[in-house]
Design an enzyme around this catalytic site. Structure first.
Site, PDB file in Angstrom:
ATOM      1  N   ASP A 296      10.345   3.900  -1.538  1.00  0.00           N
ATOM      2  CA  ASP A 296      11.207   4.562  -2.531  1.00  0.00           C
ATOM      3  C   ASP A 296      12.659   4.717  -2.083  1.00  0.00           C
ATOM      4  O   ASP A 296      13.402   5.518  -2.642  1.00  0.00           O
ATOM      5  CB  ASP A 296      10.616   5.938  -2.897  1.00  0.00           C
ATOM      6  CG  ASP A 296      10.481   6.852  -1.695  1.00  0.00           C
ATOM      7  OD1 ASP A 296      10.754   6.408  -0.556  1.00  0.00           O
ATOM      8  OD2 ASP A 296      10.109   8.031  -1.875  1.00  0.00           O
TER       9      ASP A 296
ATOM     10  N   ARG B  99       4.569   9.984  -3.224  1.00  0.00           N
ATOM     11  CA  ARG B  99       5.477  11.059  -3.657  1.00  0.00           C
ATOM     12  C   ARG B  99       5.915  10.879  -5.100  1.00  0.00           C
ATOM     13  O   ARG B  99       5.068  10.742  -5.955  1.00  0.00           O
ATOM     14  CB  ARG B  99       6.696  11.109  -2.745  1.00  0.00           C
ATOM     15  CG  ARG B  99       6.398  11.854  -1.494  1.00  0.00           C
ATOM     16  CD  ARG B  99       7.472  12.885  -1.177  1.00  0.00           C
ATOM     17  NE  ARG B  99       6.955  13.693  -0.094  1.00  0.00           N
ATOM     18  CZ  ARG B  99       7.513  13.804   1.101  1.00  0.00           C
ATOM     19  NH1 ARG B  99       8.645  13.206   1.342  1.00  0.00           N
ATOM     20  NH2 ARG B  99       6.943  14.537   2.014  1.00  0.00           N
TER      21      ARG B  99
ATOM     22  N   ASP C  90      14.117   8.856   3.398  1.00  0.00           N
ATOM     23  CA  ASP C  90      15.320   9.512   2.863  1.00  0.00           C
ATOM     24  C   ASP C  90      15.706  10.785   3.619  1.00  0.00           C
ATOM     25  O   ASP C  90      16.904  11.025   3.817  1.00  0.00           O
ATOM     26  CB  ASP C  90      15.192   9.769   1.354  1.00  0.00           C
ATOM     27  CG  ASP C  90      13.935  10.524   0.998  1.00  0.00           C
ATOM     28  OD1 ASP C  90      13.047  10.641   1.867  1.00  0.00           O
ATOM     29  OD2 ASP C  90      13.835  11.009  -0.143  1.00  0.00           O
TER      30      ASP C  90
ATOM     31  N   THR D 226       9.127   3.601   5.178  1.00  0.00           N
ATOM     32  CA  THR D 226       8.242   4.479   4.407  1.00  0.00           C
ATOM     33  C   THR D 226       7.200   3.641   3.677  1.00  0.00           C
ATOM     34  O   THR D 226       7.513   2.572   3.137  1.00  0.00           O
ATOM     35  CB  THR D 226       8.955   5.374   3.361  1.00  0.00           C
ATOM     36  OG1 THR D 226       7.963   5.943   2.495  1.00  0.00           O
ATOM     37  CG2 THR D 226       9.966   4.645   2.493  1.00  0.00           C
TER      38      THR D 226
ATOM     39  N   ARG E  81       8.974  16.347  10.928  1.00  0.00           N
ATOM     40  CA  ARG E  81       9.838  16.498   9.755  1.00  0.00           C
ATOM     41  C   ARG E  81      10.900  17.564  10.043  1.00  0.00           C
ATOM     42  O   ARG E  81      11.185  18.408   9.199  1.00  0.00           O
ATOM     43  CB  ARG E  81       8.997  16.878   8.538  1.00  0.00           C
ATOM     44  CG  ARG E  81       8.017  15.793   8.100  1.00  0.00           C
ATOM     45  CD  ARG E  81       7.460  16.085   6.728  1.00  0.00           C
ATOM     46  NE  ARG E  81       6.356  15.213   6.368  1.00  0.00           N
ATOM     47  CZ  ARG E  81       6.501  14.003   5.836  1.00  0.00           C
ATOM     48  NH1 ARG E  81       7.698  13.506   5.650  1.00  0.00           N
ATOM     49  NH2 ARG E  81       5.434  13.278   5.529  1.00  0.00           N
TER      50      ARG E  81
ATOM     51  N   GLY F 281       7.179  11.097   7.939  1.00  0.00           N
ATOM     52  CA  GLY F 281       5.780  10.649   8.034  1.00  0.00           C
ATOM     53  C   GLY F 281       5.712   9.329   8.792  1.00  0.00           C
ATOM     54  O   GLY F 281       6.577   8.476   8.624  1.00  0.00           O
TER      55      GLY F 281
ATOM     56  N   ASP G  77       6.069   4.565   1.022  1.00  0.00           N
ATOM     57  CA  ASP G  77       6.313   4.820  -0.414  1.00  0.00           C
ATOM     58  C   ASP G  77       7.233   3.778  -1.058  1.00  0.00           C
ATOM     59  O   ASP G  77       7.265   3.681  -2.287  1.00  0.00           O
ATOM     60  CB  ASP G  77       6.949   6.207  -0.613  1.00  0.00           C
ATOM     61  CG  ASP G  77       6.097   7.324  -0.049  1.00  0.00           C
ATOM     62  OD1 ASP G  77       4.893   7.110   0.159  1.00  0.00           O
ATOM     63  OD2 ASP G  77       6.651   8.415   0.205  1.00  0.00           O
TER      64      ASP G  77
HETATM   65  O1  F6P Z   1       6.386   9.829   2.528  1.00  0.00           O
HETATM   66  C1  F6P Z   1       5.198   9.343   3.048  1.00  0.00           C
HETATM   67  C2  F6P Z   1       4.055  10.179   2.638  1.00  0.00           C
HETATM   68  O2  F6P Z   1       2.905   9.566   3.179  1.00  0.00           O
HETATM   69  C3  F6P Z   1       3.923  10.444   1.138  1.00  0.00           C
HETATM   70  O3  F6P Z   1       3.397   9.352   0.435  1.00  0.00           O
HETATM   71  C4  F6P Z   1       3.064  11.681   1.133  1.00  0.00           C
HETATM   72  O4  F6P Z   1       3.249  12.462  -0.015  1.00  0.00           O
HETATM   73  C5  F6P Z   1       3.543  12.424   2.340  1.00  0.00           C
HETATM   74  O5  F6P Z   1       4.132  11.470   3.200  1.00  0.00           O
HETATM   75  C6  F6P Z   1       2.450  13.160   3.100  1.00  0.00           C
HETATM   76  O6  F6P Z   1       3.040  13.896   4.098  1.00  0.00           O
HETATM   77  P1  F6P Z   1       2.318  14.589   5.338  1.00  0.00           P
HETATM   78  O7  F6P Z   1       2.483  13.675   6.493  1.00  0.00           O
HETATM   79  O8  F6P Z   1       3.094  15.841   5.537  1.00  0.00           O
HETATM   80  O9  F6P Z   1       0.893  14.813   4.991  1.00  0.00           O
END
Ligand code: F6P
Length: 360
Positions: free
Chosen positions: A129, A171, A103, A125, A72, A11, A127
């Site tokens: 995390d 997440r 990660d 990130t 991804r 992301g 997040d």
């Molecule tokens: O890991 C970053 C994040 O923004 C998370 O907080 C969220 O769950 C996910 O990516 C959303 O992913 P996407 O870009 O596939 O909507």
């Protein structure tokens, strides 16, 4: 002269361009060539690259997103994936790769390193995390955006005497919810690390109503779940190439429960990708720049298989294994601070406070 590939995976998040710019500018002192690999690991499978120069990174520091794109893509998903990556690294003559990601991206970097490819990692990130680093860049921007949203939601919740449930990303870690919830003065914060008891949540909210505070703000992390529930709420069953489902929807379930149990008008705001978009904060620009410069130093010293990291106020490096081995969940001391504020707030002084003010 070295030829270095740089990619951004997973992301997007604010600060990616600041890292790319720092990698390019820091490498100029050694006369190295920087090649942008487009759309994460996908660019190494497809052979999609672009030359990054002093000129091409000019003006990108405050820009959100990533100028080289992201995806991804997991090259280890199919047997041919890794072969294509290896062939393209040879074809383009890359001496090393800077992988900027969370990660998933860094677990691919680790596998490539174990197969003999010189890789260094940069932790990204919203997040926050990732293990091995105190903070990832992107997180500070996300919490600033969420805190501002909570401030704005306060005034409308108060005017309408409503409960507003704010669903945030993160997440399986509740960093964004906890930090922005404390900063924004949330009346309840629900995180994946601590399954919640809906009756306890309502009890806290009722206490505010009884004290005359006729509104409340509840911050819920997308990965939060009630006690006893095994599954988190997801948007659909589809999985990405790393096996992750898209989380989201707990805000609506929670709001319905609160409205039914308390008979108070309740609304939901899902902040979604707004948390990841736009310009990085000064803190994230600085951290991203320091990370980019440090990544070039790792390559200069041929310290491959490592990730640059923030420890206190120092930039160090840790093995990639350490970064991806386990999820960095919320520090419980911090979460316990937030709990001191749940169910609090009154519109009048208490009796003893009134007596006190009469005396002095
Ligand atoms: O890991 C970053 C994040 O923004 C998370 O907080 C969220 O769950 C996910 O990516 C959303 O992913 P996407 O870009 O596939 O909507």
């Amino acid at each position: 002269m070295k030829k270095i590939g740089v990619l951004t995976g997973g992301g997007d998040c604010p600060g990616l361009n600041a890292v790319i710019r720092a990698v390019v500018r820091a490498s100029m002192q050694y006369d190295w060539e920087i090649i942008g690999i487009k759309n994460g690991w996908k660019g190494l499978i497809d052979g999609d690259i672009v030359l990054l120069t002093d000129y091409s990174v000019s003006g990108i520091l405050p820009k959100g997103g990533t100028i080289i794109g992201t995806s991804r893509t997991n090259p280890f998903k199919n047997p041919e994936g890794f072969q294509k990556v290896e062939d393209n690294i040879k074809k383009f003559g890359l001496d090393a790769i800077v992988a900027i990601g969370g990660d998933d991206t860094l677990s691919v970097a680790l596998k490539l390193y174990q197969k003999g490819i010189p890789v260094v990692g940069v932790p990204k990130t919203i997040d926050n995390d990732l293990s091995g680093t105190d903070y990832t860049f992107g997180f500070d921007t996300a919490i600033s955006i969420v805190t501002e949203a909570i401030d704005r939601l306060h005034t409308t919740a108060e005017s309408h005497h409503r409960v507003i449930v704010v669903e945030v990303m993160g997440r399986h870690a509740g960093w964004i919810a906890t930090v922005s919830g404390i900063a924004g003065g949330a009346d309840e914060i629900l995180i994946p690390e601590v399954p919640f008891d809906i009756e306890e949540v309502c009890k806290n909210l009722r206490a505010r109503y009884e004290h005359g505070k006729k509104f409340s703000i509840v911050v819920v992390a997308e990965g939060a779940k009630p006690i006893g529930d095994k599954m988190v709420i997801t948007q659909n069953d589809e999985k990405d190439e790393f096996g992750h489902v898209r989380l989201g929807g707990i805000g609506h379930t929670l709001a319905r429960e609160i409205e039914n149990r308390m008979n108070v008008e309740t609304r939901v705001t899902i902040l979604g990708h707004v948390q990841r978009g736009g310009t990085p904060t000064a803190h994230d620009r600085l951290l991203a720049t320091r990370f980019g410069v440090a990544a070039i130093e790792l390559i200069k010293n041929e310290e491959y298989g490592k990730m640059v990291a923030l420890h206190g106020d120092k930039i160090l490096s840790v093995p990639l294994e350490e970064a991806v081995s386990k999820l960095k969940t919320v520090n419980m001391d911090l979460y316990n601070i937030s709990k001191l504020f749940f169910g609090k707030g009154r519109v009048e002084h208490k009796k003893d406070e009134k007596q006190f003010s009469k005396l002095y």
